[in-house]
Design an enzyme around this catalytic site. Structure first.
Site, PDB file in Angstrom:
ATOM      1  N   HIS A   1      -9.644   0.539   2.731  1.00 16.26           N
ATOM      2  CA  HIS A   1      -9.388  -0.597   3.812  1.00 16.26           C
ATOM      3  C   HIS A   1      -8.186  -0.226   4.660  1.00 16.26           C
ATOM      4  CE1 HIS A   1     -11.785  -3.563   1.574  1.00 16.26           C
ATOM      5  NE2 HIS A   1     -11.147  -2.718   0.450  1.00 16.26           N
TER       6      HIS A   1
ATOM      7  N   ARG B   1      -6.455  -9.996   7.638  1.00 17.21           N
ATOM      8  CA  ARG B   1      -6.722  -8.658   7.761  1.00 17.21           C
ATOM      9  C   ARG B   1      -8.277  -8.351   7.480  1.00 17.21           C
ATOM     10  NH1 ARG B   1      -6.405  -3.530   5.752  1.00 17.21           N
ATOM     11  NH2 ARG B   1      -5.485  -2.041   7.448  1.00 17.21           N
TER      12      ARG B   1
ATOM     13  N   ASN C   1     -13.827  -9.704   0.070  1.00 15.49           N
ATOM     14  CA  ASN C   1     -14.409  -8.862   0.940  1.00 15.49           C
ATOM     15  C   ASN C   1     -15.855  -9.838   1.462  1.00 15.49           C
ATOM     16  OD1 ASN C   1     -13.486  -6.380   0.140  1.00 15.49           O
ATOM     17  ND2 ASN C   1     -14.842  -5.873  -1.407  1.00 15.49           N
TER      18      ASN C   1
HETATM   19 FE1  HDD Z   1      -8.888  -3.555  -3.295  1.00 16.48          FE
HETATM   20  C1  HDD Z   1      -6.746  -2.776  -0.776  1.00 16.48           C
HETATM   21  C2  HDD Z   1     -10.495  -5.804  -1.652  1.00 16.48           C
HETATM   22  C3  HDD Z   1     -11.005  -3.901  -5.898  1.00 16.48           C
HETATM   23  C4  HDD Z   1      -7.028  -1.665  -5.472  1.00 16.48           C
HETATM   24  N1  HDD Z   1      -8.674  -4.229  -1.563  1.00 16.48           N
HETATM   25  C5  HDD Z   1      -7.895  -3.778  -0.731  1.00 16.48           C
HETATM   26  C6  HDD Z   1      -7.872  -4.587   0.716  1.00 16.48           C
HETATM   27  C7  HDD Z   1      -8.973  -5.339   0.389  1.00 16.48           C
HETATM   28  C8  HDD Z   1      -9.442  -5.256  -0.970  1.00 16.48           C
HETATM   29  C9  HDD Z   1      -9.635  -6.469   1.275  1.00 16.48           C
HETATM   30  C10 HDD Z   1      -7.286  -4.383   1.764  1.00 16.48           C
HETATM   31  C11 HDD Z   1      -5.984  -5.421   1.826  1.00 16.48           C
HETATM   32  C12 HDD Z   1      -5.208  -5.125   3.072  1.00 16.48           C
HETATM   33  O1  HDD Z   1      -5.828  -5.482   4.119  1.00 16.48           O
HETATM   34  O2  HDD Z   1      -4.272  -4.902   3.148  1.00 16.48           O
HETATM   35  N2  HDD Z   1     -10.646  -4.438  -3.600  1.00 16.48           N
HETATM   36  C13 HDD Z   1     -11.005  -5.689  -3.022  1.00 16.48           C
HETATM   37  C14 HDD Z   1     -11.890  -6.492  -3.548  1.00 16.48           C
HETATM   38  C15 HDD Z   1     -11.992  -5.809  -4.944  1.00 16.48           C
HETATM   39  C16 HDD Z   1     -11.077  -4.587  -4.845  1.00 16.48           C
HETATM   40  C17 HDD Z   1     -12.399  -7.747  -2.882  1.00 16.48           C
HETATM   41  C18 HDD Z   1     -12.905  -6.307  -5.892  1.00 16.48           C
HETATM   42  C19 HDD Z   1     -13.445  -7.269  -6.082  1.00 16.48           C
HETATM   43  N3  HDD Z   1      -9.046  -2.925  -5.227  1.00 16.48           N
HETATM   44  C20 HDD Z   1     -10.070  -3.172  -6.041  1.00 16.48           C
HETATM   45  C21 HDD Z   1      -9.591  -2.545  -7.595  1.00 16.48           C
HETATM   46  C22 HDD Z   1      -8.418  -2.020  -7.349  1.00 16.48           C
HETATM   47  C23 HDD Z   1      -8.150  -2.029  -5.847  1.00 16.48           C
HETATM   48  C24 HDD Z   1     -10.521  -2.832  -8.577  1.00 16.48           C
HETATM   49  C25 HDD Z   1      -7.601  -1.060  -8.093  1.00 16.48           C
HETATM   50  C26 HDD Z   1      -7.768  -1.383  -9.669  1.00 16.48           C
HETATM   51  N4  HDD Z   1      -7.344  -2.236  -2.984  1.00 16.48           N
HETATM   52  C27 HDD Z   1      -6.664  -1.743  -4.160  1.00 16.48           C
HETATM   53  C28 HDD Z   1      -5.339  -1.122  -3.529  1.00 16.48           C
HETATM   54  C29 HDD Z   1      -5.182  -1.210  -2.266  1.00 16.48           C
HETATM   55  C30 HDD Z   1      -6.504  -2.394  -2.018  1.00 16.48           C
HETATM   56  C31 HDD Z   1      -5.625   0.614  -3.781  1.00 16.48           C
HETATM   57  C32 HDD Z   1      -5.208  -0.380  -1.166  1.00 16.48           C
HETATM   58  C33 HDD Z   1      -4.289  -0.868  -0.201  1.00 16.48           C
HETATM   59  C34 HDD Z   1      -3.835  -1.864  -0.582  1.00 16.48           C
HETATM   60  O3  HDD Z   1      -4.098  -2.121  -1.941  1.00 16.48           O
HETATM   61  O4  HDD Z   1      -2.828  -2.661  -0.057  1.00 16.48           O
HETATM   62  O5  HDD Z   1      -4.173  -1.475  -4.264  1.00 16.48           O
END
Ligand code: HDD
Length: 720
Positions: free
Chosen positions: A99, A136, A172
């Site tokens: 993202h 966002r 999402n």
């Molecule tokens: Fe995630 C970012 C949505 C599964 C770990 N995720 C991130 C963002 C969105 C989502 C919208 C961007 C947030 C922003 O705009 O700053 N992610 C989801 C959805 C998921 C999902 C809807 C499943 C239903 N995510 C998911 C899992 C993990 C993560 C299973 C880890 C175990 N997601 C992250 C992260 C991020 C992230 C690596 C990367 C940047 C951040 O967190 O801020 O922690």
């Protein structure tokens, strides 16, 4: 004093303003000295603040380094040069691991239906309650500088600044996710991002590693079908749905828990691009969505979404062929209706992209009293990941003190110090319990046993005892094919054709034949007919056997809510009309189109070969909003070409004009033509011009702003 987010009281004259500059402008009328004593420049700008270093030292010269003589070496002592260059060197922070590319906006959320029977969260106690929000939208796979219109899922993250703290609903634009267990998230992300040895493709799933992963992980198939559908190429961030995905819990004042899923319903309706537009836009305007959102808000066309919840009865859930704790499964709206409980309006653009978009930190663990989590293994993993990633990405454990992340309600605790600590807590109470208050000192805050956040103790949705700790996937998670099949069978014909076309496109980019065959083997478990069409599109003369399935697909009833085209007919509101105007164009017809578009709540751009505009039939000059070569018909929902004889002679020989007409036509958009425009289209596409309208039919053109001539697509791009 315990840490709080009310800034420490300092001398207001020197307290930094919200943008970090001192608000003590002085008249900047002063003379700049040169090295040889002459006056070279009278600086006159009596509104400017005085330019200083980061430490407040007023600067006299922002043009030249300090050197030994006018042609000598730069001096190490030049603190002005050093500070400015060093700061510049450190301006970038690590981009998000997924993202990374996002677009943001501020807004408000207003409760339209109080739900005290479900939750004790203060926000939802009274209809009309309102709070600020920050949103966002994001793509998943691409880097921060990649493109807005790849085929990809879109992030839909909303931060609610409520009186009980920040609630982050980090969802999402699809109601399900690729995987069931957070354990597989790094593998999923590694497989879809650019390949480890070669560093490409950027922002694309059409490559070996992603489809290799998919072919071996059937649980991904449902969200993959959504990604291959038109949901993966939204027309605009303003026309897409959002979903919290997981089953969450709401807890009322009596401690009773309810299982819910969250939905964002766009008031503008849902709309997608056609793949060819999406691919071309990645070149023509890779900021297409960010620009669209920013300009709409600038123009006062504030996009709105209704927040809805599905309230799930645990007994009903226990009877379903899927598990509501499984994030790869949706709950059809026709079986559990979506109740609307509030409206979000995005009405303010960011002041600074880095300060707000790059620095905003969303955490699914940010919830309110009266909310809780379910045992969904994907959600559980997310609760762990985001706090960790924010600390490393923003470089400090105090990232919650960055303005965009700070709660807008009282915040007190005993957490101390850490990088970038901006608070100045007073007293000695940095531990609890303590008796310092009895000694007349600051004792610090205490927990609120009644009103504070509490996790629920009741069992999970299906009555399992939450105290068991197992590393086993529940048997109830085993069906990976029924819902992808239901999704495909819920689509209209053009939408299903697009899924087939997308699968052929993507798998054609997969260089390892065995992966293509493995994906086909999985597709056979979803829908044999679709598998055959894809195989045909790939030129595979033989279909592989179906992949072994732990649970064979059952035929679930189609869910019309999943089809974009079956949604309420998208209205012209919020769409964009482009009018290509040549010299001599009919002034009345142009004015009627502009008025009609405005009345319908659509925006309208005038394009001509020169930015100065075109001379109309009444002798007036109509200034252009866009010059033809840089304003392709791609960016509009419908176009009109209107010109007089003199304009026609110039347009008919302009390749940009021919492409303007040809692309609008081949993208099935409504196309209003004057006689000259018709000739232009004839020249551009050999005379096929059905689904075109008369340029004077303003009502007809505007009414079709959001339509596409799907019935014509078959002849244009026969689906495999
Ligand atoms: Fe995630 C970012 C949505 C599964 C770990 N995720 C991130 C963002 C969105 C989502 C919208 C961007 C947030 C922003 O705009 O700053 N992610 C989801 C959805 C998921 C999902 C809807 C499943 C239903 N995510 C998911 C899992 C993990 C993560 C299973 C880890 C175990 N997601 C992250 C992260 C991020 C992230 C690596 C990367 C940047 C951040 O967190 O801020 O922690």
């Amino acid at each position: 004093m315990a840490q709080s987010n009310t800034p420490a009281k300092t001398n207001p004259a020197s307290a930094p303003g919200h943008d970090g500059t001192n608000s003590n402008p002085i008249s900047a009328t002063f003379t700049q000295e040169t090295g040889n004593g002459g006056e070279i420049q009278q600086m006159t700008d009596d509104t400017a603040a005085r330019l200083t270093t980061n430490h407040g030292l007023p600067i006299s010269d922002n043009q030249n380094s300090l050197r030994a003589g006018t042609r000598g070496p730069t001096l190490l002592e030049d603190l002005v040069l050093r500070e400015k260059i060093f700061h510049f060197d450190h301006e970038r922070i690590p981009e998000r691991i997924v993202h990374a590319r996002g677009s943001v906006a501020h807004g408000t959320f207003t409760v339209s239906k109080a739900i005290p029977e479900l939750t004790r969260a203060a926000l939802f106690q009274k209809k009309g309650n309102i709070c600020d929000v920050f949103v966002r939208f994001s793509t998943v796979a691409g880097g921060a500088g990649s493109v807005d219109t790849p085929r990809d899922i879109r992030g839909f993250a909303v931060k609610f600044y409520t009186e009980e703290g920040n609630w982050d609903l980090v969802g999402n634009n699809t109601p399900i996710f690729f995987i069931q267990d957070a354990m597989k998230f790094p593998d999923l992300v590694h497989s879809v991002k650019m390949e480890a040895d070669r560093g490409y493709p950027q922002a694309a799933s059409a490559h070996d590693t992603f489809w290799d992963f998919v072919s071996l992980m059937p649980e991904t198939l449902h969200n993959v079908m959504w990604a291959m559908s038109d949901r993966g190429i939204p027309r605009s961030l303003r026309f897409m749905e959002g979903f919290g995905i997981h089953t969450f819990r709401l807890i009322n004042a009596e401690g009773k828990g309810s299982f819910v899923r969250y939905h964002w319903k766009p008031r503008l309706g849902i709309q997608s691009l056609i793949w060819d537009e999406s691919a071309k836009l990645q070149g023509a305007d890779n900021d297409f969505h960010r620009r669209d959102l920013y300009e709409a808000i600038e123009a006062g066309s504030y996009p709105e979404w209704d927040l809805g919840i599905q309230v799930i009865d645990p007994e009903w859930a226990a009877r379903q062929p899927y598990d509501i704790l499984d994030a790869t499964k949706l709950i059809p709206e026709e079986e559990v209706p979506v109740q609307l409980i509030g409206t979000m309006t995005l009405n303010r653009n960011p002041d600074n992209h880095f300060a707000e978009n790059d620095q905003v930190a969303f955490l699914p663990s940010n919830i309110l009293p009266g909310m809780d989590f379910s045992a969904d293994p994907l959600l559980q993993g997310r609760l762990f990941s985001y706090l960790d990633t924010q600390k490393s990405r923003l470089g400090t454990t105090n990232f919650h003190q960055i303005p965009i992340n700070a709660p807008r309600c009282p915040m007190h605790n005993f957490q101390r110090d850490g990088m970038m600590q901006t608070q100045i807590p007073k007293g000695r109470a940095n531990y609890e319990p303590n008796s310092l208050a009895k000694a007349g000192e600051i004792g610090g805050p205490r927990a609120d046993a009644k009103g504070g956040f509490r996790s629920t103790t009741d069992s999970d949705a299906l009555g399992n005892d939450p105290t068991q700790k197992v590393r086993l996937r529940s048997e109830t998670f085993a069906d990976h094919y029924s819902q992808p099949r239901m999704f495909l069978r819920s689509l209209s014909k053009p939408e299903l054709d697009h899924v087939v076309g997308a699968l052929v496109f993507e798998l054609s980019k997969v260089s390892i034949k065995a992966i293509r065959e493995a994906v086909l083997a999985q597709l056979r478990n979803i829908d044999d007919e679709v598998a055959k069409r894809v195989a045909n599109g790939l030129g595979m003369d033989k279909l592989p056997d179906a992949a072994p399935a732990a649970r064979k697909a059952v035929d679930l009833p189609p869910s019309p809510a999943l089809s974009i085209l079956k949604h309420k007919a998208p209205a012209p509101k919020g769409r964009k009309l482009g009018i290509l105007v040549g010299d001599g164009a009919d002034a009345a017809a142009v004015k009627k189109l502009q008025d009609e578009a405005r009345t319908a709540g659509a925006s309208c751009m005038i394009i001509s070969q020169k930015i100065g505009g075109a001379k109309l039939s009444d002798g007036s000059v109509l200034p252009a909003d866009g010059q033809l070569a840089g304003t392709p018909s791609l960016i509009f929902d419908a176009v009109v070409i209107t010109t007089g004889k003199e304009g026609y002679d110039a347009l008919i020989n302009d390749p940009a004009a021919l492409e303007f007409a040809a692309l609008a036509w081949s993208h099935l958009k409504a196309l209003g033509l004057c006689p000259g425009g018709r000739k232009l289209l004839d020249k551009a596409n050999g005379g096929q011009d059905e689904f075109t309208l008369d340029h004077k039919d303003a009502k007809g053109v505007v009414a079709k702003l959001a339509d596409r001539a799907w019935d014509r697509e078959e002849d244009l791009r026969p689906a495999p």
